[in-house]
Design a protein around this motif. Structure first.
Motif, PDB file in Angstrom:
ATOM      1  N   GLY A 142       2.823  -3.995   2.383  1.00 30.54           N
ATOM      2  CA  GLY A 142       3.041  -5.330   2.209  1.00 30.54           C
ATOM      3  C   GLY A 142       2.473  -6.096   0.994  1.00 30.54           C
ATOM      4  O   GLY A 142       1.776  -5.267   0.353  1.00 30.54           O
ATOM      5  N   ASN A 143       2.840  -7.139   0.642  1.00 35.08           N
ATOM      6  CA  ASN A 143       2.362  -7.884  -0.088  1.00 35.08           C
ATOM      7  C   ASN A 143       0.541  -8.049  -0.223  1.00 35.08           C
ATOM      8  O   ASN A 143      -0.235  -8.142   0.843  1.00 35.08           O
ATOM      9  CB  ASN A 143       2.251  -9.707   0.101  1.00 35.08           C
ATOM     10  N   GLY A 144      -0.036  -7.647  -1.267  1.00 32.65           N
ATOM     11  CA  GLY A 144      -1.367  -7.561  -1.530  1.00 32.65           C
ATOM     12  C   GLY A 144      -2.102  -6.335  -0.916  1.00 32.65           C
ATOM     13  O   GLY A 144      -3.452  -6.227  -0.873  1.00 32.65           O
ATOM     14  N   ALA A 145      -1.244  -5.391  -0.701  1.00 38.98           N
ATOM     15  CA  ALA A 145      -1.838  -4.072  -0.029  1.00 38.98           C
ATOM     16  C   ALA A 145      -2.637  -3.391  -1.002  1.00 38.98           C
ATOM     17  O   ALA A 145      -3.481  -2.547  -0.629  1.00 38.98           O
ATOM     18  CB  ALA A 145      -0.558  -3.147   0.601  1.00 38.98           C
ATOM     19  N   GLY A 146      -2.306  -3.641  -2.292  1.00 40.66           N
ATOM     20  CA  GLY A 146      -3.229  -2.622  -3.219  1.00 40.66           C
ATOM     21  C   GLY A 146      -2.118  -1.825  -4.088  1.00 40.66           C
ATOM     22  O   GLY A 146      -2.478  -0.947  -4.913  1.00 40.66           O
ATOM     23  N   LYS A 147      -0.707  -2.119  -4.132  1.00 42.58           N
ATOM     24  CA  LYS A 147       0.274  -0.981  -4.931  1.00 42.58           C
ATOM     25  C   LYS A 147       0.131  -1.471  -6.518  1.00 42.58           C
ATOM     26  O   LYS A 147      -0.200  -0.430  -7.136  1.00 42.58           O
ATOM     27  CB  LYS A 147       1.645  -1.509  -4.368  1.00 42.58           C
ATOM     28  N   THR A 148       0.093  -2.446  -6.825  1.00 37.44           N
ATOM     29  CA  THR A 148      -0.041  -2.878  -8.269  1.00 37.44           C
ATOM     30  C   THR A 148      -1.265  -2.431  -8.746  1.00 37.44           C
ATOM     31  O   THR A 148      -1.516  -1.920  -9.783  1.00 37.44           O
ATOM     32  CB  THR A 148       0.352  -4.498  -8.542  1.00 37.44           C
ATOM     33  N   THR A 149      -2.294  -2.845  -7.980  1.00 39.52           N
ATOM     34  CA  THR A 149      -3.726  -2.267  -8.556  1.00 39.52           C
ATOM     35  C   THR A 149      -3.589  -0.696  -8.805  1.00 39.52           C
ATOM     36  O   THR A 149      -4.187  -0.306  -9.582  1.00 39.52           O
ATOM     37  CB  THR A 149      -4.708  -2.835  -7.528  1.00 39.52           C
ATOM     38  N   THR A 150      -3.165   0.020  -7.762  1.00 41.02           N
ATOM     39  CA  THR A 150      -3.013   1.445  -7.870  1.00 41.02           C
ATOM     40  C   THR A 150      -2.354   1.917  -9.099  1.00 41.02           C
ATOM     41  O   THR A 150      -2.754   2.595  -9.916  1.00 41.02           O
ATOM     42  CB  THR A 150      -2.566   1.966  -6.484  1.00 41.02           C
TER      43      THR A 150
HETATM   44  P1  ATP Z   1       2.074  -7.442  -4.509  1.00 39.83           P
HETATM   45  O1  ATP Z   1       3.384  -6.863  -3.877  1.00 39.83           O
HETATM   46  O2  ATP Z   1       1.815  -8.905  -4.081  1.00 39.83           O
HETATM   47  O3  ATP Z   1       1.904  -7.169  -6.031  1.00 39.83           O
HETATM   48  P2  ATP Z   1       0.249  -5.429  -4.085  1.00 39.83           P
HETATM   49  O4  ATP Z   1       0.172  -4.373  -2.897  1.00 39.83           O
HETATM   50  O5  ATP Z   1       0.778  -5.003  -5.312  1.00 39.83           O
HETATM   51  O6  ATP Z   1       0.877  -6.692  -3.803  1.00 39.83           O
HETATM   52  P3  ATP Z   1      -2.135  -6.032  -5.406  1.00 39.83           P
HETATM   53  O7  ATP Z   1      -1.370  -6.998  -6.544  1.00 39.83           O
HETATM   54  O8  ATP Z   1      -2.699  -4.704  -6.199  1.00 39.83           O
HETATM   55  O9  ATP Z   1      -1.379  -5.818  -4.203  1.00 39.83           O
HETATM   56  O10 ATP Z   1      -3.343  -6.842  -4.792  1.00 39.83           O
HETATM   57  C1  ATP Z   1      -4.381  -6.327  -3.925  1.00 39.83           C
HETATM   58  C2  ATP Z   1      -5.574  -7.349  -3.834  1.00 39.83           C
HETATM   59  O11 ATP Z   1      -6.226  -7.450  -4.978  1.00 39.83           O
HETATM   60  C3  ATP Z   1      -4.844  -8.554  -3.243  1.00 39.83           C
HETATM   61  O12 ATP Z   1      -5.530  -8.993  -2.430  1.00 39.83           O
HETATM   62  C4  ATP Z   1      -5.035  -9.550  -4.457  1.00 39.83           C
HETATM   63  O13 ATP Z   1      -5.247 -10.767  -4.424  1.00 39.83           O
HETATM   64  C5  ATP Z   1      -6.418  -8.857  -4.935  1.00 39.83           C
HETATM   65  N1  ATP Z   1      -6.150  -8.958  -6.780  1.00 39.83           N
HETATM   66  C6  ATP Z   1      -5.297  -8.535  -7.603  1.00 39.83           C
HETATM   67  N2  ATP Z   1      -5.506  -8.774  -8.770  1.00 39.83           N
HETATM   68  C7  ATP Z   1      -6.825  -9.193  -8.776  1.00 39.83           C
HETATM   69  C8  ATP Z   1      -7.532  -9.862  -9.779  1.00 39.83           C
HETATM   70  N3  ATP Z   1      -7.095  -9.808 -11.019  1.00 39.83           N
HETATM   71  N4  ATP Z   1      -8.811 -10.384  -9.374  1.00 39.83           N
HETATM   72  C9  ATP Z   1      -9.140 -10.394  -8.091  1.00 39.83           C
HETATM   73  N5  ATP Z   1      -8.372  -9.952  -7.105  1.00 39.83           N
HETATM   74  C10 ATP Z   1      -7.159  -9.524  -7.485  1.00 39.83           C
END
Ligand code: ATP
Length: 248
Positions: free
Chosen positions: A41-49
Motif C-alpha cells: 500500500g501507500n507508504g509501504a516503502g516501494k519507491t524508497t526501495t
Molecule cells: P507510495 O505509493 O506512496 O509512493 P511507497 O510504498 O512507494 O508509497 P515510499 O514512498 O517509499 O512508499 O515511502 C515510505 C515511507 O517513507 C513513508 O512513510 C514516507 O512518508 C517516508 N518517506 C518517503 N520519502 C521520505 C523523505 N524524503 N523523507 C522522510 N520520509 C520519507
C-alpha cells in the motif's frame, strides 16, 4: 553473486534525515529476464526501495545504512546514478516525469543521453521504440504535456528503452490510468521483456494487474517484506485475496 540474478538486494535498511527508519531489512531478487512485482500500500516503502537500487536516495536525504544491493554482481553504492544508467539499470519514476514542453520525440531522445554510440544507432532505436508504441509515433511531434496520461507513461517507458536497459525499475505505472490503458501498458512491458530481454522490477499498488504479468512477487508492509512467492501462489493466497485483491 548468482549469475542468473540480475539484481540481488540483501537485508537493506534505509534511513531518511538520519533518523527516520523506513526500510527495516528488505531482501529481494530479480532473475535475469524476469518480471518481479513489488507490492504494498501507500507508504509501504516501494519507491524508497527502487531509489535505493538506482542510488537516487541522496537527493532526498536518504541513505542505505545496512545491507547490500548488487546489480550484475556489482555493489551499486560504488556506482554513480549516471554510471548505473550506463550499465543498464534504469528507473522510470512515479508520475512519469515527462518534459511537458518538449515533444514526444524529444522526450524519447533525452533517454539516450548517457550513450556514447552514434546518431545512427540512436535513430534506429527510436524506430524500435515506435514499433512497440505505435501511438507515440503518431504523436511524435506533439508536446508531451498535451498527451494523455497513458501516452505519457508510454513516453516514460520508451525513454527508458532509449538507454538500452538491461533492467527497468518501473514505479507505479498504473497510477491514475483506466484499467484498459493499464492493460495496454503491461502488454508492452511483457513484449519488451520477452523480445528485448529487459528484466523488470515493478512497484505497484494494483496488485491484481501486477500479479497477472509478474512471475514472482514481494509484498512490503511498513518497510518489511511480509510475504513473497510465485505470482500464481500469491493470487491464490487467502490473505492476499482479502487484503490486496479485495475478494475475500
Ligand atoms: P507510495 O505509493 O506512496 O509512493 P511507497 O510504498 O512507494 O508509497 P515510499 O514512498 O517509499 O512508499 O515511502 C515510505 C515511507 O517513507 C513513508 O512513510 C514516507 O512518508 C517516508 N518517506 C518517503 N520519502 C521520505 C523523505 N524524503 N523523507 C522522510 N520520509 C520519507
Amino acid at each position: 553473486a548468482a549469475p542468473d540474478k540480475i539484481l540481488t538486494v540483501t537485508n537493506i535498511e534505509v534511513i531518511y534525515d538520519h533518523v527516520i527508519l523506513v526500510l527495516k531489512g528488505v531482501s529481494l531478487e530479480v532473475p535475469r529476464g524476469g518480471i518481479v512485482a513489488l507490492l504494498g500500500g501507500n507508504g509501504a516503502g516501494k519507491t524508497t526501495t527502487l531509489k535505493a537500487i538506482s542510488n537516487l536516495l541522496h537527493a532526498e536525504r536518504g541513505e542505505v545504512t545496512k545491507g547490500s544491493i548488487l546489480f550484475e554482481g556489482e555493489e551499486v553504492k560504488a556506482l554513480s546514478p549516471n554510471l548505473l544508467v550506463r550499465r543498464g539499470c534504469i528507473q522510470v519514476m512515479e508520475g512519469r516525469q515527462c518534459f511537458g514542453h518538449l515533444t514526444v520525440e524529444e522526450n524519447l531522445l533525452t533517454g539516450a543521453f548517457t550513450r556514447r554510440d552514434g546518431q545512427r544507432a540512436i535513430k534506429a532505436d527510436l524506430e524500435r521504440v515506435y514499433a512497440y508504441f505505435p501511438r507515440l509515433k503518431e504523436r511524435r511531434s506533439s508536446q508531451a504535456g498535451y498527451t494523455s496520461g497513458g501516452e505519457q507513461q508510454m513516453v516514460a517507458i520508451g525513454r527508458a528503452m532509449m538507454a538500452r536497459p538491461k533492467m527497468i525499475l518501473l514505479d507505479e505505472p498504473s497510477m491514475g490510468l483506466a484499467p484498459q490503458i493499464v492493460e495496454e501498458i503491461f502488454e508492452i512491458v511483457k513484449m519488451l521483456n520477452a523480445q528485448e530481454n529487459v528484466s523488470f522490477l515493478l512497484a505497484e499498488q494494483n496488485t491484481f494487474m501486477a500479479l497477472k504479468y509478474a512471475t514472482y512477487g514481494y509484498i512490503l508492509e511498513n518497510g518489511r517484506v511480509v510475504m513473497d512467492g510465485a505470482a500464481q501462489a500469491l493470487r491464490d493466497n487467502e490473505d492476499v485475496k482479502e487484503f490486496y485483491l479485495g475478494i475475500a
